[in-house]
Design an enzyme around this catalytic site. Structure first.
Site, PDB file in Angstrom:
ATOM      1  N   LYS A 116       0.826  -1.214   0.000  1.00  0.00           N
ATOM      2  CA  LYS A 116       0.000   0.000   0.000  1.00  0.00           C
ATOM      3  C   LYS A 116       0.860   1.264   0.000  1.00  0.00           C
ATOM      4  O   LYS A 116       0.438   2.283  -0.540  1.00  0.00           O
ATOM      5  CB  LYS A 116      -0.943  -0.019   1.209  1.00  0.00           C
ATOM      6  CG  LYS A 116      -1.787  -1.298   1.326  1.00  0.00           C
ATOM      7  CD  LYS A 116      -2.536  -1.650   0.059  1.00  0.00           C
ATOM      8  CE  LYS A 116      -2.929  -3.115   0.001  1.00  0.00           C
ATOM      9  NZ  LYS A 116      -3.468  -3.552  -1.292  1.00  0.00           N
ATOM     10  N   GLU A 199      -2.712   7.235   8.647  1.00  0.00           N
ATOM     11  CA  GLU A 199      -3.601   8.194   7.964  1.00  0.00           C
ATOM     12  C   GLU A 199      -4.527   8.859   8.968  1.00  0.00           C
ATOM     13  O   GLU A 199      -4.891   8.252   9.973  1.00  0.00           O
ATOM     14  CB  GLU A 199      -4.488   7.465   6.934  1.00  0.00           C
ATOM     15  CG  GLU A 199      -3.782   7.004   5.686  1.00  0.00           C
ATOM     16  CD  GLU A 199      -4.716   6.241   4.749  1.00  0.00           C
ATOM     17  OE1 GLU A 199      -5.863   5.938   5.144  1.00  0.00           O
ATOM     18  OE2 GLU A 199      -4.292   5.943   3.631  1.00  0.00           O
ATOM     19  N   HIS A 234     -15.649  -5.636   7.332  1.00  0.00           N
ATOM     20  CA  HIS A 234     -14.916  -5.584   6.072  1.00  0.00           C
ATOM     21  C   HIS A 234     -15.385  -6.635   5.078  1.00  0.00           C
ATOM     22  O   HIS A 234     -14.733  -6.886   4.073  1.00  0.00           O
ATOM     23  CB  HIS A 234     -13.404  -5.673   6.303  1.00  0.00           C
ATOM     24  CG  HIS A 234     -12.924  -4.637   7.267  1.00  0.00           C
ATOM     25  ND1 HIS A 234     -13.087  -3.287   7.029  1.00  0.00           N
ATOM     26  CD2 HIS A 234     -12.374  -4.721   8.495  1.00  0.00           C
ATOM     27  CE1 HIS A 234     -12.620  -2.599   8.060  1.00  0.00           C
ATOM     28  NE2 HIS A 234     -12.192  -3.450   8.968  1.00  0.00           N
ATOM     29  N   ARG A 291      -7.817  -7.646  -9.191  1.00  0.00           N
ATOM     30  CA  ARG A 291      -8.543  -8.862  -9.583  1.00  0.00           C
ATOM     31  C   ARG A 291      -9.933  -8.484 -10.081  1.00  0.00           C
ATOM     32  O   ARG A 291     -10.385  -7.356  -9.904  1.00  0.00           O
ATOM     33  CB  ARG A 291      -8.713  -9.758  -8.354  1.00  0.00           C
ATOM     34  CG  ARG A 291      -9.483  -9.033  -7.252  1.00  0.00           C
ATOM     35  CD  ARG A 291      -9.827  -9.892  -6.054  1.00  0.00           C
ATOM     36  NE  ARG A 291     -10.718  -9.183  -5.154  1.00  0.00           N
ATOM     37  CZ  ARG A 291     -10.340  -8.334  -4.200  1.00  0.00           C
ATOM     38  NH1 ARG A 291      -9.053  -8.094  -4.021  1.00  0.00           N
ATOM     39  NH2 ARG A 291     -11.228  -7.722  -3.452  1.00  0.00           N
TER      40      ARG A 291
HETATM   41  C1  MV4 Z   1      -9.937   4.032   6.551  1.00  0.00           C
HETATM   42  C2  MV4 Z   1     -11.116   4.418   7.217  1.00  0.00           C
HETATM   43  C3  MV4 Z   1     -11.158   5.689   7.734  1.00  0.00           C
HETATM   44  N1  MV4 Z   1     -10.102   6.509   7.600  1.00  0.00           N
HETATM   45  N2  MV4 Z   1      -8.913   4.892   6.440  1.00  0.00           N
HETATM   46  C4  MV4 Z   1     -11.114  -0.527   5.844  1.00  0.00           C
HETATM   47  C5  MV4 Z   1     -10.669  -1.437   4.773  1.00  0.00           C
HETATM   48  C6  MV4 Z   1      -9.437  -0.864   4.210  1.00  0.00           C
HETATM   49  N3  MV4 Z   1      -9.379  -1.054   2.784  1.00  0.00           N
HETATM   50  C7  MV4 Z   1      -9.496   0.576   4.574  1.00  0.00           C
HETATM   51  N4  MV4 Z   1     -10.532   0.729   5.545  1.00  0.00           N
HETATM   52  C8  MV4 Z   1     -10.795   1.922   6.099  1.00  0.00           C
HETATM   53  N5  MV4 Z   1      -9.793   2.821   6.002  1.00  0.00           N
HETATM   54  C9  MV4 Z   1      -9.011   6.100   6.968  1.00  0.00           C
HETATM   55  N6  MV4 Z   1      -7.980   6.926   6.853  1.00  0.00           N
HETATM   56  C10 MV4 Z   1     -12.157   3.514   7.311  1.00  0.00           C
HETATM   57  C11 MV4 Z   1     -11.995   2.256   6.761  1.00  0.00           C
HETATM   58  C12 MV4 Z   1     -13.106   1.391   6.925  1.00  0.00           C
HETATM   59  C13 MV4 Z   1     -13.809   0.878   5.839  1.00  0.00           C
HETATM   60  C14 MV4 Z   1     -13.430   1.157   4.523  1.00  0.00           C
HETATM   61  C15 MV4 Z   1     -14.133   0.639   3.468  1.00  0.00           C
HETATM   62  C16 MV4 Z   1     -15.233  -0.155   3.709  1.00  0.00           C
HETATM   63  C17 MV4 Z   1     -15.603  -0.446   4.977  1.00  0.00           C
HETATM   64  C18 MV4 Z   1     -14.902   0.066   6.061  1.00  0.00           C
HETATM   65  C19 MV4 Z   1     -15.317  -0.238   7.355  1.00  0.00           C
HETATM   66  C20 MV4 Z   1     -14.627   0.264   8.410  1.00  0.00           C
HETATM   67  C21 MV4 Z   1     -13.519   1.062   8.197  1.00  0.00           C
END
Ligand code: MV4
Length: 505
Positions: A116, A199, A234, A291
């Site tokens: 990442k 972040e 997730h 993918r």
């Molecule tokens: C975050 C976020 C809030 N702020 N990053 C969760 C999966 C991963 N791909 C990144 N995720 C998140 N990153 C920052 N800076 C909240 C999430 C997150 C989330 C993101 C996408 C779909 C569902 C989620 C559920 C909880 C938290």
């Protein structure tokens, strides 16, 4: 073009890819483990080969075994589906070394997006917007200083993670040290890589992703967005296209950024750029998935394109058969992921034999499935059974169509999350598209508490089961000659359960 394609996967996605191969005139080859001899993908393919025992590490993740099988049967391409080896750069490289085309991006592009922090650095020059934070791995001291300067709350993430693995929310300076240390040891254990970055935390964002497609001649297009905010731990539960908050202007801006990100990574084939979108509709790059995604059908329905056909054509060296200007988003599609899990028991997996199966159909309904009546769902893999997809001219009509299809759907013998969808789709917040990544947790919390106006999930399930049992003829065996204790010999249970239990709110 290819002559024979091996599908290194199982379940609904293997069936989906076999169907595309059949339509394109390619022979299809299934692979299967000990517990999948009777699986649907095995009977749908032109040829099928056993690749090992039930544990995925010894079968669907066994690179040597799969390559050897492809060689033995003369496959000229391998489609990895999603999960398993689909984002494994070593597998893509092994395919190339064996002279077999991997249907996906290059191993180098996969490796780049797999880190990442490297991905962030690679796409930064293309003007991709990020959440404030670091684009490189940090020590504890660096994380401490950065968090103090951008302000709490912050999120610590594993560079080798993705999809929510190895993340820690940190609300104050006092929590940072221990969060950093546990995240690091978790990342080391899970990915053999302890690199962490940080972040600013975005509170309850939407998760919106852009589908991109690139050929091996430098042409890249975006195919609109998917709204994936309805998720639990997730794991996506409902996806739709388009997103209610994305208008033409925002779609164009997000799409161009996604294409720029893909271009700067030398990306080819199908890929997805994930964004967080805040309440002000600011969007931030999260990561790129290299993918075909589970939820690709909603994009297929609103664009009229077949993503698996296009993946195979691109992999065989063809140019994209259309340009960005030719892509139109028309209508609305919603997908429900049907899992063999028990919503009443903390979504615990519920494998077992499917004793009765009534599947929906009719106008605007598509089901991508890998199950059939009489089949036993193994406990060794992801419990996704089927994807139910509704398509209609607009969102309200798509919801109505999905609710109708869910009422036609019955899976007997195992627990599934079908009752959950009925509840989500009748929720006024969902109907108004007021959804974010916290939506489902809030809904489940209110179902637990009992909101007074309607039955909770437990009650709906209990009432449905009781009515079903009461309406089933005592010696009825459903006409298939097999003795079962409870089988819907007629459709009364549905009508009764619907009117008495599900609509009582
Ligand atoms: C975050 C976020 C809030 N702020 N990053 C969760 C999966 C991963 N791909 C990144 N995720 C998140 N990153 C920052 N800076 C909240 C999430 C997150 C989330 C993101 C996408 C779909 C569902 C989620 C559920 C909880 C938290």
């Amino acid at each position: 073009m290819f002559k024979k394609v091996l599908i290194a996967n199982r379940g609904e996605i293997a069936v989906r890819i076999i169907r595309a191969c059949r339509e394109m005139g390619f022979a299809s080859v299934a692979v299967f483990s000990d517990v999948d001899r009777a699986a649907m993908h095995v009977s749908k393919a032109d040829e099928a080969y056993h690749i090992g025992p039930a544990p995925a590490s010894e079968s669907y993740l066994n690179i040597e075994r799969i390559i050897a099988t492809a060689r033995r049967c003369g496959a000229d391409a391998i489609h990895p589906g999603y999960g398993f080896l689909s984002e494994n750069a070593a597998f893509a490289r092994a395919c190339a070394e064996a002279g077999i085309k991997f249907v996906g991006p290059s191993a180098a592009a996969m490796e780049l997006m797999g880190s990442k922090t490297r991905a962030r650095q690679a796409v930064q020059a293309a003007g991709v917007p990020f959440v404030p934070g670091s684009a490189k791995g940090l020590s504890l001291a660096e994380a401490d200083a950065l968090a103090a300067s951008i302000g709490f709350p912050v999120m610590i993430k594993a560079a080798a993670g993705g999809g929510g693995k190895g993340m820690r929310l940190v609300r104050s300076q006092g929590e940072l040290k221990s969060a950093f240390e546990t995240a690091q040891s978790e990342a080391l254990r899970a990915f053999n890589n302890g690199e962490l970055y940080l972040e600013k935390y975005i509170e309850n964002p939407r998760h919106i992703e852009i589908q991109v497609l690139g050929d091996e001649h430098g042409n890249l297009v975006y195919l609109g967005e998917r709204e994936c905010s309805v998720q639990r731990r997730h794991q996506k539960v409902i996806e739709e296209a388009p997103s209610a908050v994305v208008d033409e202007d925002l779609r164009g801006r997000m799409g161009q950024i996604a294409v720029q990100a893909a271009r700067s990574a030398g990306y080819t084939n199908a890929g997805t750029v994930e964004f967080l979108v805040d309440a002000q509709r600011n969007f931030y790059f999260l990561e790129m998935n290299t993918r075909l995604q589970v939820e690709h059908p909603v994009t297929e329905l609103v664009t009229g394109l077949d993503l698996v056909h296009l993946q195979l054509r691109i992999a065989s060296g063809e140019k994209l058969p259309f340009r960005q200007d030719d892509v139109r988003i028309r209508g609305h599609a919603i997908e429900c992921r049907i899992y063999a899990e028990d919503p009443e028991n903390n979504f615990f997996p519920s494998p077992g034999r499917i004793t009765r199966l009534l599947q929906p159909s009719g106008p605007g309904i598509r089901e991508d499935t890998g199950i059939y009546e009489g089949w036993t769902v193994p406990l060794d893999y992801d419990p996704l059974l089927s994807k139910l997809i509704a398509y209609a001219p607009d969102r309200a009509a798509a919801i109505a169509r999905m609710r109708r299809a869910l009422d036609e759907y019955f899976i007997g013998g195992i627990k599934t999350n079908l009752p959950l969808f009925r509840r989500i789709l009748e929720n006024p917040e969902f109907a108004a598209a007021r959804i974010d990544t916290g939506f489902l947790d809030r809904l489940l919390a209110s179902a637990m508490a009992g909101d007074g106006s309607r039955n909770g999930l437990a009650e709906i399930a209990a009432v449905s089961a009781a009515l079903f049992a009461a309406s089933t003829p005592r010696n009825g065996n459903g006409g298939n000659g097999k003795a079962e204790s409870a089988k819907p010999g007629n459709s009364n249970w549905k009508r009764v359960a619907r009117s008495e239990a599900l609509r009582s709110g």
